[in-house]
Write a protein that holds these residues in place. Structure first.
Motif, PDB file in Angstrom:
ATOM      1  N   GLY A   1     -16.597 -98.698  51.397  1.00 25.92           N
ATOM      2  CA  GLY A   1     -17.487 -98.966  50.265  1.00 25.92           C
ATOM      3  C   GLY A   1     -17.733-100.446  50.015  1.00 25.92           C
TER       4      GLY A   1
ATOM      5  N   ARG B   1     -16.758 -94.463  50.317  1.00 26.60           N
ATOM      6  CA  ARG B   1     -16.319 -95.796  49.859  1.00 26.60           C
ATOM      7  C   ARG B   1     -14.808 -95.979  49.843  1.00 26.60           C
ATOM      8  NH1 ARG B   1     -18.528 -97.982  46.160  1.00 26.60           N
ATOM      9  NH2 ARG B   1     -20.490 -96.852  46.201  1.00 26.60           N
TER      10      ARG B   1
ATOM     11  N   GLU C   1     -21.300 -96.133  51.562  1.00 23.32           N
ATOM     12  CA  GLU C   1     -21.101 -95.973  50.112  1.00 23.32           C
ATOM     13  C   GLU C   1     -20.534 -94.593  49.775  1.00 23.32           C
ATOM     14  OE1 GLU C   1     -25.025 -97.134  49.032  1.00 23.32           O
ATOM     15  OE2 GLU C   1     -24.504 -99.286  49.051  1.00 23.32           O
TER      16      GLU C   1
END
Ligand SMILES: NC(=O)c1ccc[n+]([C@@H]2O[C@H](COP(=O)([O-])OP(=O)(O)OC[C@H]3O[C@@H](n4cnc5c(N)ncnc54)[C@H](OP(=O)(O)O)[C@@H]3O)[C@@H](O)[C@H]2O)c1
Length: 317
Positions: free
Chosen positions: A198, A245, A242
């Motif tokens: 992330g 993450r 993301e």
């Protein structure tokens, strides 16, 4: 009906091997590797693990009966050992592989009796090897698994893979290329920086993501005849970093544990393919050089991947 204990074999006693020993426990798999059971399996929703005691053999011990189905659950450094094991114990098996990286089918072509089937999984598993307790595996995220369909169609009887999606070899190849490109960015960049997935998109090293993907897509285009635009590839990899993450990539885990990485099956594969097509991949060459300095690929694996080239003393392999 459960198959006989001698026929379903899991090669590897790491995260993936332990997890599949758990998932397939009703079918009495034999697990082959270096870490004996018991294994503690930590599902995401419960603090207490399930403890399992699958049948186990070390690499050197012969199987009583040849294996007919094998789940390949090792890191690439194990590949030389795998080939010896298969030639001695399972010369006519179906081999289902969930290993990352590319190039396995070329290696298995030297076994005419083997049916090699590659798949892709988005399960996220982490091994844990405490000094004072059972070896374990944490199931970080439950994903999905896609597997290449054998020529004879989806195996209905054996082995009992209940929730795999079976797809044509071409569809699986597309997924494997996509995963290769994602791994070729997230794995080395996280291993070089030591950050979780992330944090990568906001790290200065993320500037290497577009050139890595741009170079990789030229190889993909030559291999498949299809051009993919760069922008969506960058967007997808950023979204994946993301979405995962909290994860440490497997390459970062290997570097932290001073184990060999899978760089030669990921970025190294792209480099070797690129050379075949006369393409230059300077960004991949740079990250391969840096990762090799941190965790060199064992010579035995290097000789298997690129037998025509002696491992250089220094520089990209
Ligand atoms: N974990 C995941 O979530 C995940 C997801 C998708 C794909 N994959 C892929 O699945 C494969 C297996 O991953 P993993 O997470 O199970 O890795 P892992 O936990 O590191 O386990 C790797 C296995 O390979 C064995 N091994 C490594 N080097 C060896 C060598 N030189 N000789 C003999 N055995 C060796 C290890 O033995 P030791 O026990 O002695 O170390 C262990 O049994 C990899 O290709 C990985 O990229 C993993």
């Amino acid at each position: 009906m459960a198959p006989s204990a001698s026929r379903l074999v899991i090669l590897g006693t790491g995260a993936l091997g332990r997890y599949y020993a758990y998932r397939l426990r009703d079918y009495n798999p034999i697990v082959i590797g270096t870490t004996p059971p018991p294994y503690a399996v930590y599902p995401p929703d419960r603090p207490e693990p399930d403890i399992i005691y699958p049948a186990f053999l070390p690499w050197e011990a012969p199987l009583a009966n040849p294996a007919s189905s094998i789940l390949l659950a090792v890191k690439w450094a194990a590949m030389p050992r795998i080939l010896t094991w298969i030639s001695q114990n399972a010369p006519t098996a179906r081999v289902f592989s969930l290993m990352n990286g590319m190039g396995q089918e070329d290696i298995f072509r030297r076994f005419p009796g083997i049916t090699f089937l590659a798949g892709v999984t988005t399960d996220a598993l982490t091994r844990v090897d405490p000094p004072d307790g059972p070896a374990g595996v944490f199931l970080r995220a439950t994903g999905h698994t896609w597997m290449s369909m054998p020529d004879s169609g989806q195996p209905r009887d054996f082995p009992p893979w209940p929730d795999w999606s079976w797809e044509s070899p071409d569809a699986i190849q597309e997924r494997r290329w996509q995963k290769l490109l994602q791994n070729s960015v997230i794995n080395p960049l996280s291993a070089l920086t030591g950050v979780k997935n992330g944090e990568l998109p906001t790290h200065p090293i993320w500037r290497l993501a577009p050139p890595l993907l741009d170079e990789a897509r030229t190889v993909w285009a030559r291999a498949t005849g299809q051009d993919r635009p760069l922008k969506p590839l960058v967007k997808t990899v950023q979204e994946l970093a993301e979405a995962t993450r909290a994860n440490r990539s497997s390459m970062l885990q290997d570097v932290l544990a001073t184990r060999p990485t899978e760089i030669q099956a990921i970025n190294g594969f792209l480099l070797r393919q690129g050379r075949r097509y006369g393409l230059s991949l300077p960004t991949h060459e740079a990250v391969v050089t840096l990762i090799e300095r941190m965790a060199p690929t064992p010579d035995a694996l290097w000789r298997l991947l690129a037998p025509e080239t002696a491992p250089p003393e220094d520089g990209p392999r």
